[in-house]
Structure formats: C-alpha cells, structure tokens
Design a protein around this motif. Structure first.
Motif, PDB file in Angstrom:
ATOM      1  N   GLY A 123     -14.628  50.643 133.236  1.00 21.14           N
ATOM      2  CA  GLY A 123     -15.818  51.222 132.640  1.00 21.14           C
ATOM      3  C   GLY A 123     -16.725  50.191 132.010  1.00 21.14           C
ATOM      4  O   GLY A 123     -17.938  50.205 132.219  1.00 21.14           O
ATOM      5  N   VAL A 124     -16.146  49.287 131.198  1.00 16.53           N
ATOM      6  CA  VAL A 124     -17.018  48.313 130.519  1.00 16.53           C
ATOM      7  C   VAL A 124     -17.689  47.382 131.524  1.00 16.53           C
ATOM      8  O   VAL A 124     -18.789  46.906 131.301  1.00 16.53           O
ATOM      9  CB  VAL A 124     -16.296  47.493 129.424  1.00 16.53           C
ATOM     10  N   ARG A 125     -17.025  47.170 132.649  1.00 15.16           N
ATOM     11  CA  ARG A 125     -17.649  46.276 133.624  1.00 15.16           C
ATOM     12  C   ARG A 125     -18.837  46.923 134.298  1.00 15.16           C
ATOM     13  O   ARG A 125     -19.727  46.248 134.803  1.00 15.16           O
ATOM     14  CB  ARG A 125     -16.617  45.831 134.671  1.00 15.16           C
ATOM     15  N   GLU A 126     -18.852  48.266 134.318  1.00 14.55           N
ATOM     16  CA  GLU A 126     -19.979  48.975 134.918  1.00 14.55           C
ATOM     17  C   GLU A 126     -21.003  49.418 133.880  1.00 14.55           C
ATOM     18  O   GLU A 126     -21.946  50.128 134.216  1.00 14.55           O
ATOM     19  CB  GLU A 126     -19.475  50.216 135.670  1.00 14.55           C
ATOM     20  N   SER A 127     -20.785  49.006 132.631  1.00 16.30           N
ATOM     21  CA  SER A 127     -21.680  49.517 131.602  1.00 16.30           C
ATOM     22  C   SER A 127     -23.053  48.876 131.721  1.00 16.30           C
ATOM     23  O   SER A 127     -23.193  47.754 132.209  1.00 16.30           O
ATOM     24  CB  SER A 127     -21.111  49.249 130.213  1.00 16.30           C
ATOM     25  N   THR A 128     -24.059  49.619 131.321  1.00 14.98           N
ATOM     26  CA  THR A 128     -25.422  49.090 131.371  1.00 14.98           C
ATOM     27  C   THR A 128     -25.908  48.872 129.943  1.00 14.98           C
ATOM     28  O   THR A 128     -25.551  49.616 129.048  1.00 14.98           O
ATOM     29  CB  THR A 128     -26.375  50.074 132.071  1.00 14.98           C
ATOM     30  N   PRO A 129     -26.717  47.845 129.743  1.00 18.39           N
ATOM     31  CA  PRO A 129     -27.208  47.602 128.385  1.00 18.39           C
ATOM     32  C   PRO A 129     -28.104  48.755 127.948  1.00 18.39           C
ATOM     33  O   PRO A 129     -28.730  49.409 128.771  1.00 18.39           O
ATOM     34  CB  PRO A 129     -28.024  46.303 128.501  1.00 18.39           C
ATOM     35  N   PRO A 130     -28.108  49.039 126.649  1.00 18.31           N
ATOM     36  CA  PRO A 130     -28.951  50.146 126.182  1.00 18.31           C
ATOM     37  C   PRO A 130     -30.425  49.830 126.400  1.00 18.31           C
ATOM     38  O   PRO A 130     -30.833  48.680 126.413  1.00 18.31           O
ATOM     39  CB  PRO A 130     -28.614  50.242 124.685  1.00 18.31           C
ATOM     40  N   VAL A 131     -31.179  50.908 126.598  1.00 22.43           N
ATOM     41  CA  VAL A 131     -32.620  50.760 126.733  1.00 22.43           C
ATOM     42  C   VAL A 131     -33.164  50.275 125.390  1.00 22.43           C
ATOM     43  O   VAL A 131     -32.705  50.716 124.345  1.00 22.43           O
ATOM     44  CB  VAL A 131     -33.222  52.138 127.094  1.00 22.43           C
ATOM     45  N   PRO A 132     -34.127  49.354 125.407  1.00 24.29           N
ATOM     46  CA  PRO A 132     -34.637  48.865 124.115  1.00 24.29           C
ATOM     47  C   PRO A 132     -35.155  50.009 123.258  1.00 24.29           C
ATOM     48  O   PRO A 132     -35.713  50.984 123.772  1.00 24.29           O
ATOM     49  CB  PRO A 132     -35.797  47.936 124.515  1.00 24.29           C
ATOM     50  N   ASP A 133     -34.947  49.903 121.982  1.00 21.19           N
ATOM     51  CA  ASP A 133     -35.382  50.941 121.062  1.00 21.19           C
ATOM     52  C   ASP A 133     -36.878  51.186 121.177  1.00 21.19           C
ATOM     53  O   ASP A 133     -37.659  50.274 121.367  1.00 21.19           O
ATOM     54  CB  ASP A 133     -35.076  50.529 119.614  1.00 21.19           C
ATOM     55  N   VAL A 134     -37.188  52.439 121.055  1.00 18.14           N
ATOM     56  CA  VAL A 134     -38.592  52.822 121.020  1.00 18.14           C
ATOM     57  C   VAL A 134     -38.934  53.112 119.570  1.00 18.14           C
ATOM     58  O   VAL A 134     -38.126  53.684 118.845  1.00 18.14           O
ATOM     59  CB  VAL A 134     -38.809  54.082 121.888  1.00 18.14           C
ATOM     60  N   GLU A 135     -40.132  52.722 119.156  1.00 15.71           N
ATOM     61  CA  GLU A 135     -40.504  53.000 117.769  1.00 15.71           C
ATOM     62  C   GLU A 135     -41.287  54.290 117.701  1.00 15.71           C
ATOM     63  O   GLU A 135     -42.280  54.462 118.396  1.00 15.71           O
ATOM     64  CB  GLU A 135     -41.336  51.849 117.213  1.00 15.71           C
ATOM     65  N   VAL A 136     -40.797  55.182 116.883  1.00 13.03           N
ATOM     66  CA  VAL A 136     -41.509  56.432 116.638  1.00 13.03           C
ATOM     67  C   VAL A 136     -42.108  56.335 115.245  1.00 13.03           C
ATOM     68  O   VAL A 136     -41.417  55.968 114.295  1.00 13.03           O
ATOM     69  CB  VAL A 136     -40.528  57.630 116.728  1.00 13.03           C
ATOM     70  N   ARG A 137     -43.391  56.640 115.145  1.00 14.23           N
ATOM     71  CA  ARG A 137     -44.055  56.494 113.843  1.00 14.23           C
ATOM     72  C   ARG A 137     -44.552  57.841 113.326  1.00 14.23           C
ATOM     73  O   ARG A 137     -45.702  58.217 113.562  1.00 14.23           O
ATOM     74  CB  ARG A 137     -45.258  55.556 113.971  1.00 14.23           C
ATOM     75  N   PRO A 138     -43.715  58.570 112.647  1.00 10.63           N
ATOM     76  CA  PRO A 138     -44.192  59.843 112.095  1.00 10.63           C
ATOM     77  C   PRO A 138     -45.181  59.582 110.970  1.00 10.63           C
ATOM     78  O   PRO A 138     -45.077  58.579 110.262  1.00 10.63           O
ATOM     79  CB  PRO A 138     -42.925  60.504 111.555  1.00 10.63           C
ATOM     80  N   SER A 139     -46.104  60.491 110.848  1.00  9.17           N
ATOM     81  CA  SER A 139     -47.139  60.301 109.831  1.00  9.17           C
ATOM     82  C   SER A 139     -46.806  61.003 108.537  1.00  9.17           C
ATOM     83  O   SER A 139     -47.560  60.960 107.586  1.00  9.17           O
ATOM     84  CB  SER A 139     -48.451  60.879 110.366  1.00  9.17           C
ATOM     85  N   GLY A 140     -45.704  61.716 108.515  1.00 11.30           N
ATOM     86  CA  GLY A 140     -45.366  62.450 107.313  1.00 11.30           C
ATOM     87  C   GLY A 140     -45.948  63.849 107.319  1.00 11.30           C
ATOM     88  O   GLY A 140     -45.860  64.571 106.336  1.00 11.30           O
ATOM     89  N   ARG A 141     -46.562  64.233 108.448  1.00 12.78           N
ATOM     90  CA  ARG A 141     -47.149  65.573 108.484  1.00 12.78           C
ATOM     91  C   ARG A 141     -46.191  66.518 109.205  1.00 12.78           C
ATOM     92  O   ARG A 141     -45.614  66.182 110.228  1.00 12.78           O
ATOM     93  CB  ARG A 141     -48.488  65.547 109.205  1.00 12.78           C
ATOM     94  N   VAL A 142     -46.049  67.695 108.644  1.00 12.54           N
ATOM     95  CA  VAL A 142     -45.187  68.716 109.238  1.00 12.54           C
ATOM     96  C   VAL A 142     -46.002  69.985 109.395  1.00 12.54           C
ATOM     97  O   VAL A 142     -46.663  70.434 108.454  1.00 12.54           O
ATOM     98  CB  VAL A 142     -43.956  68.993 108.338  1.00 12.54           C
ATOM     99  N   LEU A 143     -45.955  70.544 110.589  1.00  9.16           N
ATOM    100  CA  LEU A 143     -46.686  71.787 110.836  1.00  9.16           C
ATOM    101  C   LEU A 143     -45.871  72.952 110.289  1.00  9.16           C
ATOM    102  O   LEU A 143     -44.667  73.062 110.569  1.00  9.16           O
ATOM    103  CB  LEU A 143     -46.887  71.952 112.346  1.00  9.16           C
TER     104      LEU A 143
END
Lengths: 614, 392, 190
Positions: A123-143
């Motif tokens: 399994g570890v030999r077939e493992s793929t590196p994680p996708v680079p983190d994506v940045e989510v920028r919430p504005s603090g607003r909630v509907l």
C-alpha cells in the motif's frame, strides 16, 4: 527525502505479543530494507528510538506493526515527522487488537500478521502524495435564513463570537460553493441580492400566531396530526391565554399530547389547572357539524358514551409544517433526491449539521421543535458555523482529486456525491471542493473512467493491498475477506479485540472509509484469489454518515455476484451486513463466531463499571 | 469542563479546536457518560437513538490536541468568578498510571482474583483499573503480581486519594443525569420481584452481553411489558417533567426484542406516547404486530404463579384488565445529577440561573436525547467562548 | 359499562359543573390527564360501572347527569390508594365523596340505595351511642333491605363467636356527638 526501500518496525507491546505471535518471523518478513523490534512504541522513549533508527536507515517509507490505539497512531505521525518520512508513506498495522488478541492459533495468527504487513507495504508503495492544501478564506459572514426565534438566537450568538450574521427576508434561489466560500442568491421585493458567506444557518419562520378569538367565546382546538412538540407548544400557549386571560371556554381535542420538550409538561399542567378541558379522540368518531355559525362537536368518549359540545371557533393544529421548508432544503442541497421527508432522517442524528459541510438546519427547518429547542439549536449552530466561517485563512487538503486527462465530463460524480462536493470547473472538467469533500469515495467507485481518486487510498493502492493480503502464508483455511467501514465495522472489530473474543484467523480485514467506496471488481477479486466469502460490513441505511453507503453496497454486490457467476466463481459468496460501531455482538454473529463473555481478561466489564461514582 | 459525556466531550473538542486549552474532569474511569453503556437498538434499520453518535464523539477524542483529560476526578467545589475560578478536584485512586498504561492486559492475565481489568472495551482512556476492594492487598496480603507483570511500570499499588486545585477562566458543567430510583415506586416491584427491571438495566445488559442477554431474561413463554413514565410526569413524586427519551427508547427496545426473540409479544403502557421526539414520527409508524400499545399505566405489579400480574385500565376501551407477563421493564425518567458543587438549581434539581462564567450543558439542565446533548455541547462551547472573549 | 339509560342521556357538556365539584372536594379535578393509575390501583374498580379515571374525565367535561347516575362513587371505600399514586396529587376518593354529596343534595333516587342505607344506619348508631354498633347497624339494615331471613344465620353465628354484641358500647359524652350532628345538619350536611 532521497532514500530507498521500506522500513518495518514491530512493537511487541512490552513483550506481551511474543507469546501469541512469532515476532521473529514477522521481523524477517520479505520485502523490507530494514527492520526493528521495539517494546514500547506509544511511550516517548520508544518512539524516539524508532525515529532515530528510521533516520539512520534512510528509508523512504515505513510500516509500523503495533496496535490500533490513538497513542500509537500519534506516535507514528511523530516518528515520521522526526525522521523526515512523508506521512502518506507510513502505515500502521494493528497486530494487537486485529490479530494477536483475537486468534488463538499462533501459527495462523503469524501467517495473517505477515499478510497484513505485506499488504501495508504494498500500500505505501502505491501511495500518492496529498494534493497541496487549498486556502479557503472565509470572511466571517454567515447567512441566516428565517425569522423565528432560532434564527435570531443564532444571529445574536454569531455576533458575540465575532462573525457577521446576514439575515435575509427574501427567498433563497441559488446556493453553491463550499464551506467557507459559499455564494448565495436571494430574491427580495427589491430585486436580487448576492452574498458571499462562509456558512448558512437555516431556520423556519416565526411560530403561528394566536388564532382570532374574541373574549368570552367558546373555542375548540383540534390536534389531529402527530404529537409534535411545536404544535403542543403553540396550541397550549394559545389555549392557556384564552382560558385564563380572555374568559373563554376552551376545549382541546387530541390523540397524544406531545410533551417531549423542556417546559412542555409544565405548560400542559398549567393549562389543565387553568380550566382548559382536554378530551382524547381515542380512535373515536369525531363528528363536527356546522349549525348557524356555531360548531357542534360530537365525540365518542370510551366509557362515557357520546359527548357533545357547541363552540364558536374551531382551530386546527398545524400539520406537516415541515413541507414548507422542503423547497429551502432543496436549494441548499440537503433534501432527499427521491421524495421522502426533508430533511432526511440521517440528519436527525446530528444536532444541527447536515451532510453538507457548512449548511446547518435548525428549528422548524429541521423538525417540529419548540421555541426553546430552536433557540438552543441556533446557538449551537452558531458555534458550529464558527469553525468554517470565522474570518481568517483555513488550509484544506482535498481528500479526493480529479485526473483531468481521464475525465470524460459525464457528471456521474457530481450526481452521486452525497456531500455536494463535486462541481464543474473551467475546461470541461470536474473539480472536488476540498472543504466539502468528506473522503467517502462514492465518486471514485462510480466514475466509469476511474478519473477521480481518494488521495488517501487511490484505487491502485487498494488493489495492491488486497492482492498482497490474499497472497501469503497459509492461514489454515480459505480466507474470508471483510470490507470494514471506518464508522461501524472497524470500531466493532477493535472492541472484539479489546475483549479478547476470538474469531478465525482466516478473516482478513480491509478497512474502507465507506462501503460506497467499493466497486464490483473489489468484491470479485478476492474470490478469484481463492477467498471463501466476501463480506461488506458497514452502517445501516439510516445511520450512514455518507447516506448512500449501504444502498450502493447492495447494488454493487448484485453486480459483483452476477460477475462472479460469469467467471465461474460462487455468486452466493458476497454479502452485505449492517451494524453499529457499539454492536460487536452483531459483528461476531456476522463473522459466525459466538461472542459469549470471553476471557476473564477484559470480558467482565460489569465488575468495573464505566459510570462509577466517587 | 466537568463531565465527559456526549455534551462535555463535544464542548471540549469544540473549544480545543478554537485553541482554548480545556481541562476535562470526569468522575468515572472512562469518557462517554451513560451513553457509553447503551446498546444499539436497530431492528431492520437504524432507529436513530444516537448511541453511535456518542461513540463517534468519544472516538474522536484524541489525546493531547488541546484537551487535558483527567478521569477519576470529582469536583468538590467551585469558587471565584469569570477569569479566576478555583476548582477543587478530588482524585479517586485508579491504581494505574493512565499516561503509561497501554492496555496490554498482562496484569489482568496474572491477577489471581481478577481485581484489575479494563473498565470499557471501547471508551478512552483504555488504561486498566484496579478495584481496591477486590484486591488482595485490601485484606492485608502483600501481593505485587500486577506491578511486577506490567512491562510499562504503569501499576501504582500505593495510589491514594488526592486533591488538586485548578484554575480556570470559565467553568462548563456537563454532569449529566441520574436515572429515577425505580425502587421508590414500591407497587411496581423493582428490587423486590425478580422479573422487574428498568430500561437502564436492559440497555446495559444488551450492550454488554448482546442478544444472549435477552434469551436469559425471557427463557420460556415470552410476554414483556414496558411501563412508561416511571418517575416522569409525576408531580406528586417531585418529577413534574417529561423525560422525553423514555418513550422512544421503550419503542426501540421493544422493536429490537421482538426481532431477536421470535414469539415475543411486547406491550407498552403509557399516558401519551412521545413518538415524536422531534421529527422521528415516521420511524414508529409501522410497528411490528407483536408490539401492542395500551394507554393506561398499571397500578400494581404482583407476583403470581403464572408470572407477573399487571392491573391496569385500558383507557382506549375504558376497561379494567389484568394480564400476566414474564418480564416488566420500567421506563425510568431522568433526574438531575444532584448537587453540582454548590451551584444553584431549580426546584427539580436541574441547573439554572447559574452565576456568571458558569455554563450548563446537556442533561444537567433538563432531560435531553443524545443528539440534543451533543448540540448542547456546541451551545455551551459558544457560551464559554463568549465569556472568554468578554474577559480579554 | 354504564347502564343503558345512563348512556342514553344527552351527553351535553356542562362547563359550569366541574368547578362545583372542585370546590366541594377541594381537589383540582382539571389536573387529571387520564393516566389510569387510579383505576389500576382501585380494589373496587372491577365492580364499578364507571371507572375512577373515567369518572374524573366525566366531571371535567361536566357530564353531570351521567356521573350522578353512576354507582361507582358508592362502591368507593375510601382506601385512598388512588390518592397515594395519582401523579397529579389528586385525591380521587375525595372527589368520589363530593360526587356522592352532590347527588344527595340534589335529591331524587340514589344509584345504590342499599349502600346509602348502610351509611345511614352507621351514622344512626354513632349518633345514638357515640360509637358504631354493628348489632343495631346490621339488624336495622337487614330489616330495611328485607333480607332478615338470609342474614339471620350469619348474625347468629357471629353472636355465638362473640363477634356481634347485642348491647351497644356507650361513650361518656354522647351529648357532644349529638351536638356535632346538629351542627353539621345546620350547615346543610346530612
């Protein structure tokens, strides 16, 4: 890190596993560049030793054969970090709860341990590196949708916690995006508004107003529907007010009085004590006749015969109030696809959340709740929304990703995803929204082109692990392969281990995030490799966190059985079973073993109570 | 945070996720509260009782990660105010060092009197526990087998009770509930007649022993009666509230029992059937034919040659009847957990009107279901956060 | 089950009647939520035509005619088991008593004349002797009911075994007991 080979570390749990497994044989397992035996992985001294050894070996991947406790998981993470081995290139094998403690024959247990270790290495030999983190920028607003007490409580608490509540008065028309970055389109009297919000808390509207009754009139309330606490609350408040303050004669006709809510029995008692008369419509015949502007109510009361009263006003209790919010649930993407109650029943297992991250339903949008309950839920939802919508930057790692070369844009993944986590992207391809994805793998199993993969366990890895598990030293019988859902079967298996309840070593476990991850090929492959049975063990339909797991599994098993038949394998050898994570007895039944109180060692949980008082 | 049931665990995790350091004190040996010993009540499908929700909340309780867990810790007193609370904790001697025990079980294998065991097969911490009274050392014998056997040096044979003073800015009370003491209703025979148990006993037995427990309870001809509202909706007994969860629980348990034991007939005796613990009306629409519903609470449970005789009024038909049963299950209500370190409580004992900086979460404020308790934890975390923000 | 003539009576509710019984008994009849524990506990319930909890409901609804025609209140012996067990703390036996009083006050035929007569003989002996006298009570009741022939053997057997005294036990201050009866009579009781 530039290194080579896979390293193997075996922990004997203070030497206690040595009597049950042939540790030397395991340490000498083929395919590893280097191996180490330790006794105390989960203690700081032990993990430090492993870390320094790992650095010396310069290996690029690591398999740790130990136990399954959180401390061990933590230790592996620390070790890999300290030694510079990427986390996705490590794997922890539970030799203790999953092998040594549950198999009585040491040679069979060792054979299984060797297979488990080999599987992890493949399994570890077939493992793929994680996708680079994506940045989510919430504005603090909630509907915040809705005008009732729940929404107001949510808005107030959001403000206290440093968020901005956007209260809307129109209809929500469109809602898309992911937790932290949603786009909402609202139609108001003035036109269309668009808002960018981090989360949404949807409640129903304000509770029903008092019916139009004049002082001194005779009123009858008719509660014909289910005993919903919200209906009880509004009816009793109205009845009490009319009887106590307006001099009305008040009659309430009902079947069951739904008092399951804080303060409701007290309200009921106050109404009874203030002159409101309650009569049960016990499967009786209720006849109401209109006569000259009055209502003549006749009821068959058991034991008392026919009872009649004339009233001026007849008020019907609200029924099926939730139908009004079905439209809202659909726009938010949390309504069942084919009919059914909205929100779906699985939502009832969560206090405020739904299957879509960042979407919270409270109050009458969730169920027939009282004002008190709606307010509490509103405050709870505000706290829950904070984690996805608080102003700042959140780094999210996508748990699934699309291979754009292979994607044929058939939209299957978008249709099957239970969490609204797949959307279309530029260039006629699909995109997984990292903040919405929960890593169940339903999309991966459904994609006809194999274009979408779960980062943790891409298909190549799962197949490699399965093949290595099926090829190894003899187990004393044909294997039974159990695909174990992480939310139910895996914890139940651990409980069997902790209780030292034994089952045959021929049972080989393949953990999956959800049964929805599996395709027909995964079920048939073990049969082709000689397995006697293949079992898919997961949650029940109503308790599946990913909603579609068991249903998908049943369809897959049908297809797999047909496929097995055409290949000359036993079509009746593949089964699905449901259980709860706390029901290890059921798992024992499924595995065909008796789960009577086993060893004295941990079996007698009654003596030492889990709820001992001081 | 006082109490590590579903409410306390949720609140602790929510606060820790926001970077607030949390000290979680639990008086029992493991986390999870009462829910940790409840059974799965699925029949053909899940019945949404919330037990596995609680189990999941317990499972995601990772060591470290901002929450310091202290089990076997009981709160003696809380003094001070927001930003400067001083909480006195009493530690019950577990006999095992929680930070060193790996759950290997060597001690239990060798103990001659089975005095040391793991308290729970799933809940954390998985450290073993020494029953001081069963231990040979209580009788004066110098037995050190477990300590010698432990490869990790985790056994503490000289563990004694101790006290500790901890500082806190905010206090969250999630002390749960106590089941109504059914023996108080002498006419129902609990504690006096064999064959009368409570829903709590049934949950625990089913959780621990599985369906085999049911076969043991009901060996011969099988008729089971569930009596609702024992200690609920009972102003005369000082419990004038509805405990909300007992009706759905009885329905679920009855459903599970008739499924496990073919030939079993179950009768539920109630006042108003709360089958709408919010939103789950649809679950109980299609009851199996073996489950009978009778409106009318029995007055007496008498022991007769044929079994247990219940005398009741069938309100729907206005007839007074007597029927024999083999097992009577009392659906007991939820009482307040008792004095929480001198905190103000309402007449019924549930917490209310707490001083500034103290927040209540879960059943200690009034009966709630498990999913509601988890919601309460979130709510309390938000309230605590609010206090903390007002301090800074 | 209520006798046919009672059921045939118009079932029009009389909202003004329930407060009358509540005042007379001092019990909050409106609090009853129909759990049936009183019926389940009542030792006389099997013989009653209107079960205790149904009677409470009938009083709540103001079904005056049906309640006053029921024999159930006369069968109540006042053991108070219902009162002890009622979750709303209602003394159902007192309500039964108030219903009996209401029926007597209204005048007209009493649903269980025999029981009413038995009560009257009891009170008679108390007023005469200051204490109940089973001898006069049973003899008088038996005569009035026209069942002397059936009861005589039993009475003789009881006397022989010293269980039935011919001579009453007088108390010393009989005059005060008579004064009590007079005072109650002046206040409208009987």
């Amino acid at each position: 890190m530039n290194g080579y080979g896979t390293a193997l570390a075996v922990c004997t749990c203070g030497g206690t596993l040595c009597g049950r497994l042939d540790v030397e044989r395991i340490v000498a397992a083929p395919g590893f560049a280097s191996a180490l035996v330790i006794h105390d992985l989960c203690l700081p001294a032990g993990s430090a030793r492993v870390a320094s050894w790992l650095r010396e070996t310069a290996a690029d991947s690591l398999v740790v054969a130990a136990c399954g406790v959180p401390a061990a998981v933590q230790a592996v993470v620390e070790v890999s970090r300290a030694a510079g081995v990427a986390e996705h290139r490590t794997s922890l094998v539970d030799l203790r709860e999953g092998c040594a403690w549950v198999h009585t024959q040491a040679d069979q247990a060792t054979a299984k341990a060797l297979r488990m270790v080999a599987s992890a290495a493949a399994g570890v030999r077939e493992s793929t590196p994680p996708v680079p983190d994506v940045e989510v920028r919430p504005s603090g607003r909630v509907l915040v949708v809705g005008t009732g007490p729940g929404s107001l409580a949510a808005a107030a608490r959001l403000k206290d916690l440093g968020c901005e509540a956007v209260l809307i008065s129109g209809t929500l028309e469109r809602f898309e995006g992911q937790a932290g970055e949603f786009k909402a389109r609202i139609r108001t009297d003035q036109g269309v508004e668009c808002h960018a919000v981090g989360a949404v808390i949807a409640a129903g509207d304000a509770p029903a107003r008092m019916p139009a009754v004049q002082a001194g009139q005779r009123v009858a309330f008719l509660l014909e529907g289910d005993p919903w606490p919200s209906v009880t609350e509004s009816t009793l408040s109205a009845a009490l007010h009319l009887a106590r303050d307006c001099g009305c004669r008040v009659l309430v006709l009902f079947r069951d009085m739904g008092v399951a809510g804080r303060g409701l029995e007290e309200l009921y008692r106050e109404a009874r004590g203030s002159g409101v008369t309650f009569v049960r419509m016990e499967e009786g015949s209720l006849r109401i006749v209109e006569a000259g502007g009055e209502w003549v109510v006749t009821l068959e009361v058991p034991g008392l015969g026919s009872v009649t009263e004339t009233v001026d006003v007849l008020v019907s209790g609200a029924t099926d109030a939730l139908q009004g919010t079905r439209g809202l649930a659909e726009v938010l993407g949390v309504a069942p696809r084919k009919g059914g109650w909205a929100p779906r029943e699985r939502a009832l297992l969560e206090p405020v959340a739904t299957e879509r991250n960042g979407v919270f339903l409270i109050g009458s949008a969730r169920g027939p709740y009282t004002t008190d309950q709606a307010v509490r839920q509103g405050e709870a939802a505000a706290m829950a929304a904070l984690s996805v919508a608080a102003p700042g930057v959140i780094a999210v790692s996508a748990r699934a990703s699309v291979d754009v070369e292979r994607c044929a844009f058939c939209l299957t993944c978008l249709r099957v995803c239970p969490h609204q986590a797949v959307t279309t992207a530029l260039g006629q391809t699909m995109r997984v929204l990292p903040a919405a994805c929960q890593g169940c793998g339903v999309c991966a199993a459904a994609c006809p082109a194999g274009a979408i993969q779960i980062t943790e366990s891409p298909n190549r890895r799962l197949l490699a692990e399965m093949d290595a598990l099926m090829n190894g030293p003899p187990l004393g019988g044909r294997p039974t392969v159990v695909f174990a859902c992480a939310n139910s079967a895996v914890p139940a298996l651990q409980a069997l281990g902790r209780l030292r309840l034994s089952y045959p070593a021929q049972v080989l476990v393949v953990p999956v995030p959800c049964l929805g991850r599996l395709e027909a090929v995964h079920c048939v492959r073990p049969l082709a490799a000689g397995a006697r049975r293949v079992l898919l063990c997961g949650c029940y339909d109503r308790s599946c966190e990913h909603l579609v797991g068991p249903a998908t599994a049943r369809r897959v098993v049908e297809r797999a059985s047909a496929l097995a038949g055409t290949l000359g394998l036993d079509p009746g050898a593949i089964h699905v079973a449901s259980l709860a994570p706390v029901d290890w007895h059921k798992l024992g039944q499924i595995l065909g073993v008796s789960c009577d109180d086993g060893d004295r060692n941990g079996g007698e949980a009654s003596k030492v109570t889990a709820h001992a008082t001081a | 945070m006082v109490g590590a049931g579903p409410a306390g665990l949720t609140a602790a995790q929510a606060l820790a996720a926001r970077g607030i350091p949390v000290l979680l004190a639990e008086q029992g040996p493991v986390v999870g509260g009462w829910a940790a010993c409840y059974a799965c009540k699925a029949a053909t499908d899940c019945n949404l009782c919330g037990v596995c929700l609680s189990a999941r909340v317990s499972r995601t309780m990772q060591p470290g990660a901002g929450v310091t867990l202290k089990v076997d810790a009981h709160v003696l007193g809380i003094e001070g105010g927001p930003g400067s609370f001083a909480v006195r904790l009493a530690h019950r001697p577990r006999g095992v060092d929680v930070s060193r025990c790996t759950g290997c079980g060597r001690c239990a294998e060798l103990c001659p009197v089975a005095a040391i065991a793991q308290p729970h097969p799933q809940a954390l911490p998985m450290a073993y526990l020494l029953d001081q009274e069963a231990c040979l050392r209580a009788r004066g014998e110098e037995c050190v087998i477990c300590r010698e056997a432990c490869p990790f040096g985790a056994v503490l044979l000289d563990d004694t009770p101790s006290e500790e003073l901890v500082q806190a800015d905010v206090v969250v009370l999630a002390t749960g509930f106590e089941p109504y003491p059914a023996a108080r209703k002498g006419q129902l025979g609990y504690g006096r007649l064999p064959g009368v148990i409570t829903t709590m006993d049934l949950e625990r037995g089913l959780w621990q022993h599985g369906p085999e427990y049911l076969s043991r309870l009901l060996p011969g001809s099988r008729r089971v009666a569930f009596v609702h509202c024992v200690g609920s909706r009972d102003l005369a007994a000082g419990r004038g509230w509805c405990s909300q969860v007992c009706c759905p629980t009885a329905l679920r348990l009855a459903g599970r029992m008739v499924r496990e034991l073919p030939g079993l007939e179950a009768t539920l005796f109630f006042i108003d059937l709360q089958r709408c613990a919010p939103g789950i009306a649809r679950l109980f629409d299609d009851l199996p034919p073996e489950i009978h519903l009778v409106r009318g609470i029995p007055g007496d449970v008498l022991s007769e040659p044929g079994g247990l005789l219940l005398t009741f009024e069938d309100v729907a038909t206005a007839t007074r009847r007597q029927e024999l049963f083999d097992l009577v299950v009392l659906a007991v209500g939820m009482d307040s957990p008792g004095a929480a370190a001198g905190m103000p409580a309402a007449a019924e004992g549930f917490l209310c009107d707490l001083p500034a900086g103290v927040v209540a979460a879960g059943a200690c404020g009034g009966p709630v279901s498990i999913p509601e308790a988890v919601g309460e934890g979130l709510r309390a975390a938000g309230a605590a956060l609010r206090v903390l923000e007002s301090l800074s | 089950m209520l006798p046919r003539e009672a059921r045939a009576l118009p079932g029009r509710t009389d909202p003004a009647w329930a407060p009358v019984i509540e005042t007379a008994s001092g019990e909050r009849v409106g609090l009853c939520f129909g759990c049936g524990i009183c019926t389940g506990s009542c030792p006389l319930a099997p013989a009653m035509d209107m079960l205790p909890s149904r009677l409470m409901k009938a009083v709540q609804l103001g079904l005056k005619e049906r309640v006053l025609k029921a024999t159930a209140p006369y069968l109540c012996v006042g053991c108070e088991t219902c009162a002890v067990r009622c979750p709303n703390g209602i003394d159902v036996a007192r309500v039964m008593d108030a219903v009996r009083q209401a029926g007597l006050a209204r005048g007209g035929p009493v649903p269980r004349v025999d029981i009413q007569r038995f009560h009257q003989w009891f009170l008679r002996t108390v007023r005469l002797f200051g204490r109940a006298h089973e001898g006069l009570l049973s003899a008088g009741f038996s005569l009035q009911q026209g069942r002397l022939r059936e009861d005589l053997p039993t009475g003789w057997a009881l006397m022989r075994h010293g269980r039935l005294a011919l001579w009453p036990h007088f108390i010393r201050r009989r005059r005060e007991v008579r004064r009590l009866f007079r005072a109650i009579g002046q206040r409208g009781g009987r």
